[in-house]
Write a protein that holds these residues in place. Structure first.
Motif, mmCIF file in Angstrom:
data_model
loop_
_atom_site.group_PDB
_atom_site.id
_atom_site.type_symbol
_atom_site.label_atom_id
_atom_site.label_comp_id
_atom_site.label_asym_id
_atom_site.label_seq_id
_atom_site.Cartn_x
_atom_site.Cartn_y
_atom_site.Cartn_z
ATOM 1 N N VAL A 260 -3.872 -1.036 -3.891
ATOM 2 C CA VAL A 260 -4.063 -0.307 -2.568
ATOM 3 C C VAL A 260 -5.461 -0.898 -2.003
ATOM 4 O O VAL A 260 -5.464 -1.384 -0.654
ATOM 5 C CB VAL A 260 -3.977 1.244 -2.627
ATOM 6 C CG1 VAL A 260 -4.896 1.972 -1.379
ATOM 7 C CG2 VAL A 260 -2.984 1.823 -3.056
ATOM 8 N N LEU A 261 -6.475 -0.856 -2.569
ATOM 9 C CA LEU A 261 -7.766 -1.301 -2.210
ATOM 10 C C LEU A 261 -7.601 -2.656 -1.575
ATOM 11 O O LEU A 261 -8.079 -2.898 -0.354
ATOM 12 C CB LEU A 261 -8.690 -1.405 -3.126
ATOM 13 C CG LEU A 261 -10.346 -1.738 -2.685
ATOM 14 C CD1 LEU A 261 -10.737 -0.885 -1.598
ATOM 15 C CD2 LEU A 261 -11.456 -1.918 -3.784
ATOM 16 N N THR B 60 -9.887 -7.530 -5.595
ATOM 17 C CA THR B 60 -9.878 -7.452 -4.226
ATOM 18 C C THR B 60 -10.532 -8.964 -3.411
ATOM 19 O O THR B 60 -9.871 -9.031 -2.467
ATOM 20 C CB THR B 60 -10.974 -6.318 -3.857
ATOM 21 O OG1 THR B 60 -10.643 -5.172 -4.365
ATOM 22 C CG2 THR B 60 -11.226 -6.204 -2.205
ATOM 23 N N LEU B 61 -11.188 -9.738 -4.244
ATOM 24 C CA LEU B 61 -11.503 -10.734 -3.756
ATOM 25 C C LEU B 61 -10.371 -11.683 -3.684
ATOM 26 O O LEU B 61 -10.132 -12.623 -2.558
ATOM 27 C CB LEU B 61 -12.655 -11.332 -4.730
ATOM 28 C CG LEU B 61 -14.005 -11.045 -4.546
ATOM 29 C CD1 LEU B 61 -14.886 -11.514 -5.710
ATOM 30 C CD2 LEU B 61 -14.818 -11.002 -3.265
ATOM 31 N N ILE B 62 -9.400 -11.725 -4.526
ATOM 32 C CA ILE B 62 -8.294 -12.558 -4.357
ATOM 33 C C ILE B 62 -7.254 -12.067 -3.358
ATOM 34 O O ILE B 62 -6.873 -12.597 -2.305
ATOM 35 C CB ILE B 62 -7.507 -12.614 -5.735
ATOM 36 C CG1 ILE B 62 -8.326 -13.111 -6.956
ATOM 37 C CG2 ILE B 62 -6.036 -13.204 -5.489
ATOM 38 C CD1 ILE B 62 -7.825 -13.176 -8.231
ATOM 39 N N VAL C 128 0.884 -1.108 -0.044
ATOM 40 C CA VAL C 128 0.075 -0.055 0.055
ATOM 41 C C VAL C 128 0.820 1.212 -0.007
ATOM 42 O O VAL C 128 0.562 2.177 -0.599
ATOM 43 C CB VAL C 128 -0.912 0.234 1.235
ATOM 44 C CG1 VAL C 128 -1.437 1.407 1.190
ATOM 45 C CG2 VAL C 128 -2.146 -1.000 1.113
ATOM 46 N N LEU C 129 1.884 1.275 1.048
ATOM 47 C CA LEU C 129 2.755 2.513 0.849
ATOM 48 C C LEU C 129 3.406 2.658 -0.333
ATOM 49 O O LEU C 129 3.557 3.916 -0.910
ATOM 50 C CB LEU C 129 3.822 2.387 2.186
ATOM 51 C CG LEU C 129 3.239 2.360 3.534
ATOM 52 C CD1 LEU C 129 4.313 2.097 4.443
ATOM 53 C CD2 LEU C 129 2.445 3.792 3.860
ATOM 54 N N ALA C 130 4.079 1.801 -0.939
ATOM 55 C CA ALA C 130 4.699 1.630 -2.336
ATOM 56 C C ALA C 130 3.914 2.168 -3.446
ATOM 57 O O ALA C 130 4.029 3.122 -4.034
ATOM 58 C CB ALA C 130 5.166 0.193 -2.754
ATOM 59 N N SER C 131 2.405 1.708 -3.215
ATOM 60 C CA SER C 131 1.527 2.164 -4.283
ATOM 61 C C SER C 131 1.287 3.791 -4.159
ATOM 62 O O SER C 131 1.083 4.491 -4.990
ATOM 63 C CB SER C 131 0.125 1.211 -4.275
ATOM 64 O OG SER C 131 0.232 0.262 -4.469
ATOM 65 N N THR D 291 -4.666 3.512 -12.161
ATOM 66 C CA THR D 291 -5.918 2.873 -11.706
ATOM 67 C C THR D 291 -5.409 1.547 -11.206
ATOM 68 O O THR D 291 -6.037 1.222 -10.235
ATOM 69 C CB THR D 291 -6.646 2.688 -13.004
ATOM 70 O OG1 THR D 291 -6.992 3.961 -13.779
ATOM 71 C CG2 THR D 291 -8.097 1.493 -12.679
ATOM 72 N N MET D 292 -4.353 0.811 -11.942
ATOM 73 C CA MET D 292 -4.057 -0.387 -11.266
ATOM 74 C C MET D 292 -3.309 -0.380 -9.755
ATOM 75 O O MET D 292 -3.392 -1.247 -9.116
ATOM 76 C CB MET D 292 -2.916 -1.134 -12.228
ATOM 77 C CG MET D 292 -3.724 -1.651 -13.594
ATOM 78 S SD MET D 292 -5.105 -2.979 -13.436
ATOM 79 C CE MET D 292 -4.323 -4.136 -12.405
ATOM 80 N N LEU D 293 -2.713 0.735 -9.668
ATOM 81 C CA LEU D 293 -1.991 0.971 -8.419
ATOM 82 C C LEU D 293 -3.192 1.297 -7.318
ATOM 83 O O LEU D 293 -3.018 0.823 -6.284
ATOM 84 C CB LEU D 293 -1.284 2.199 -8.412
ATOM 85 C CG LEU D 293 0.283 2.019 -9.177
ATOM 86 C CD1 LEU D 293 0.879 3.518 -9.250
ATOM 87 C CD2 LEU D 293 0.974 1.178 -8.301
ATOM 88 N N TRP D 294 -4.329 1.704 -7.823
ATOM 89 C CA TRP D 294 -5.376 2.020 -6.925
ATOM 90 C C TRP D 294 -6.070 0.670 -6.434
ATOM 91 O O TRP D 294 -6.676 0.347 -5.468
ATOM 92 C CB TRP D 294 -6.410 3.010 -7.377
ATOM 93 C CG TRP D 294 -6.127 4.200 -6.754
ATOM 94 C CD1 TRP D 294 -5.738 5.529 -7.848
ATOM 95 C CD2 TRP D 294 -6.049 4.950 -5.643
ATOM 96 N NE1 TRP D 294 -5.550 6.370 -7.339
ATOM 97 C CE2 TRP D 294 -5.634 6.485 -5.883
ATOM 98 C CE3 TRP D 294 -6.119 4.574 -4.300
ATOM 99 C CZ2 TRP D 294 -5.306 7.181 -4.952
ATOM 100 C CZ3 TRP D 294 -5.816 5.214 -3.076
ATOM 101 C CH2 TRP D 294 -5.480 6.885 -3.497
ATOM 102 N N VAL D 295 -6.175 -0.255 -7.519
ATOM 103 C CA VAL D 295 -6.769 -1.649 -7.498
ATOM 104 C C VAL D 295 -5.839 -2.358 -6.432
ATOM 105 O O VAL D 295 -6.610 -2.933 -5.515
ATOM 106 C CB VAL D 295 -6.645 -2.395 -8.767
ATOM 107 C CG1 VAL D 295 -6.822 -3.797 -8.421
ATOM 108 C CG2 VAL D 295 -7.643 -1.958 -9.709
#
Length: 454
Positions: free
Chosen positions: A297-298, A354-356, A184-187, A291-295
């Motif tokens: 992070v979530l 997120t499910l994974i 998360v921090l890296a993203s 967008t993928m970085l936010w993916v």
């Protein structure tokens, strides 16, 4: 006084006979969990910063201009080269951890990782020094690999040994929550870098995430240097019951457990492949890197909480059912994940990722720090877990390169990528079915042939 019962498994802990001892054990477990959390955060902050840079930047600044696919493969090769060093790190630092103790070894791996990451951010690019640039990158990446080869295993072994009976999965799982925090921090650090103009990003912006790792390093170092050696290890040291060559002793006394851990370690392919190849593949089909970085992070923010929750259930119901359910789920969902990316279906990408990350992968990932350590006797625990774990992780490190080569720049050809992950989960499933359940085994009997291995 009577021993304090383990409410989840029905056994007692003979080492804890008073409320004061119970409070002391809990205090030590919490400190060990915090140190493991911070160490995991640093390791995977560094890992994901490098994976992101290898996906978005390194192919353009550390290699000569030419075929972009070839340059991307070369970039992923430098990512993978650290995984060659990891088994050597596992042998060297595993030996030290089983000979001189967990604490000092973990301080050493932490400093080595942090220093190498900081120096990567200071490297000159190809235009400045030619082929010396990728050579220096590989050298520092190898140092990262040596450190990473023993970091998670050592932190997990120490935390498991410090944990109260009936909570041996819960406290070590915080090393995995630390890993999620690092991602998360890296993203978050890379988001403003990804938003820069390409000229600024390639000139200096990519360096910021590497230099920022010094903050995590300092905090983790200050906590880790205050740790104590686990009581179960100190007892062996005081009775001169340690072995001179833990590496060889482990293969002599725990060959089955080693291969079980090696197979189960292939569950790590899921995360490595999604965080590195998944990012590059998504960008190739037109999904913005931000967008993928936010993916990421979530999913990882939620996983910070779901991994200790999964470990809590593993302490109540056993390691096997949680681990197996997780890897089967990841192997199935990965096909939907890559299908969603190939069609640029961003809402579905968010949901499935997120499910994974926070669901199925969190289930298996949260269990292995305790389960892998519990399969070995204390005298060879650090070496056995570290070396066995690196088998799957070594293969995982080269899966982005393999995926890039098999997909071949054709967005619709995502099947081979999904099967790399699915095949890895099948190997992990074989290991999990083969391995013994350990959640009811007292700590002094773990790895013993008579009772602890049953």
């Amino acid at each position: 006084m009577s021993s304090i019962p383990d409410r989840s498994s029905g056994i007692v802990d003979p080492d804890i006979t008073t409320p004061q001892e119970q409070a002391n054990r809990l205090r030590r477990a919490k400190k060990a969990a915090l140190a493991a959390f911070l160490g995991g955060a640093l390791e995977y902050y560094d890992f994901f910063v490098y994976a992101t840079a290898a996906s978005l930047v390194f192919s353009k600044i550390f290699f000569p201009a030419g075929d972009p696919v070839v340059a991307q493969i070369s970039s992923f090769a430098t990512f993978g080269v650290a995984y060659i060093a990891r088994p050597f790190g596992a042998v060297v630092f595993g030996h030290l951890g089983d000979r001189i103790g967990r604490k000092n070894t973990l301080v050493l791996t932490l400093v080595l990782m942090g220093a190498a990451t900081f120096l990567i951010g200071a490297l000159p690019d190809f235009r400045a020094v030619g082929y010396l640039a990728p050579v220096l990158l590989v050298v520092l990446r190898l140092l990262q690999g040596l450190s990473a080869g023993a970091e998670t295993a050592g932190a997990s072994a120490l935390t498991m040994e410090e944990s109260p009976v009936g909570r041996r999965a819960f406290f070590p799982s915080f090393s995995m929550s630390g890993i999620s925090t690092g991602i998360v921090l890296a993203s978050l650090v890379f988001l403003p870098v990804a938003a820069m103009s390409e000229a600024d990003r390639l000139a200096w912006g990519w360096r910021i995430p590497f230099w920022s790792s010094i903050v995590v390093l300092i905090v983790a170092y200050l906590v880790r240097r205050t740790l104590e050696e686990p009581i179960v290890f100190e007892e062996k040291a005081q009775h001169h019951d340690l072995v001179k060559l833990p590496f060889l002793e482990m293969f002599k006394t725990h060959p089955a457990q080693f291969f079980q851990v090696a197979l189960m370690s292939f569950e790590t392919v899921t995360n490595t492949f999604m965080q590195s190849f998944g990012l590059a593949y998504a960008v190739s089909v037109g999904i913005p890197a931000s967008t993928m970085l936010w993916v990421s992070v979530l999913g990882n923010v939620i996983a910070i909480a779901t991994q200790p929750l999964s470990a809590y259930f593993a302490d109540r119901f056993g390691r096997k059912p949680i681990f197996i359910a997780g890897i089967i789920g990841s192997g199935a969902l990965i096909f939907i994940y890559f299908s969603a990316i190939s069609t640029a279906n961003i809402p579905l990408v968010f949901i499935v990722s997120t499910l994974i990350t926070a669901g199925t992968y969190a289930m298996s990932n949260a269990i292995y720090p305790a389960w892998f350590a519990e399969l070995f006797n204390v005298r060879v625990r650090y070496s056995g877990m570290a070396i066995g774990l690196q088998i799957g992780i070594l293969c995982a490190g080269f899966t982005p390169l393999l995926g890039t080569a098999l997909v071949g720049g054709t967005p619709s050809n995502w099947g081979p990528a999904a099967w790399i992950v699915a095949g890895s989960t099948i190997l992990a499933l074989i290991g999990a079915v083969w391995a013994r359940e350990t959640f009811r085994t007292p700590i002094h009997e773990l790895g013993n042939k008579v009772r602890g291995s049953k």
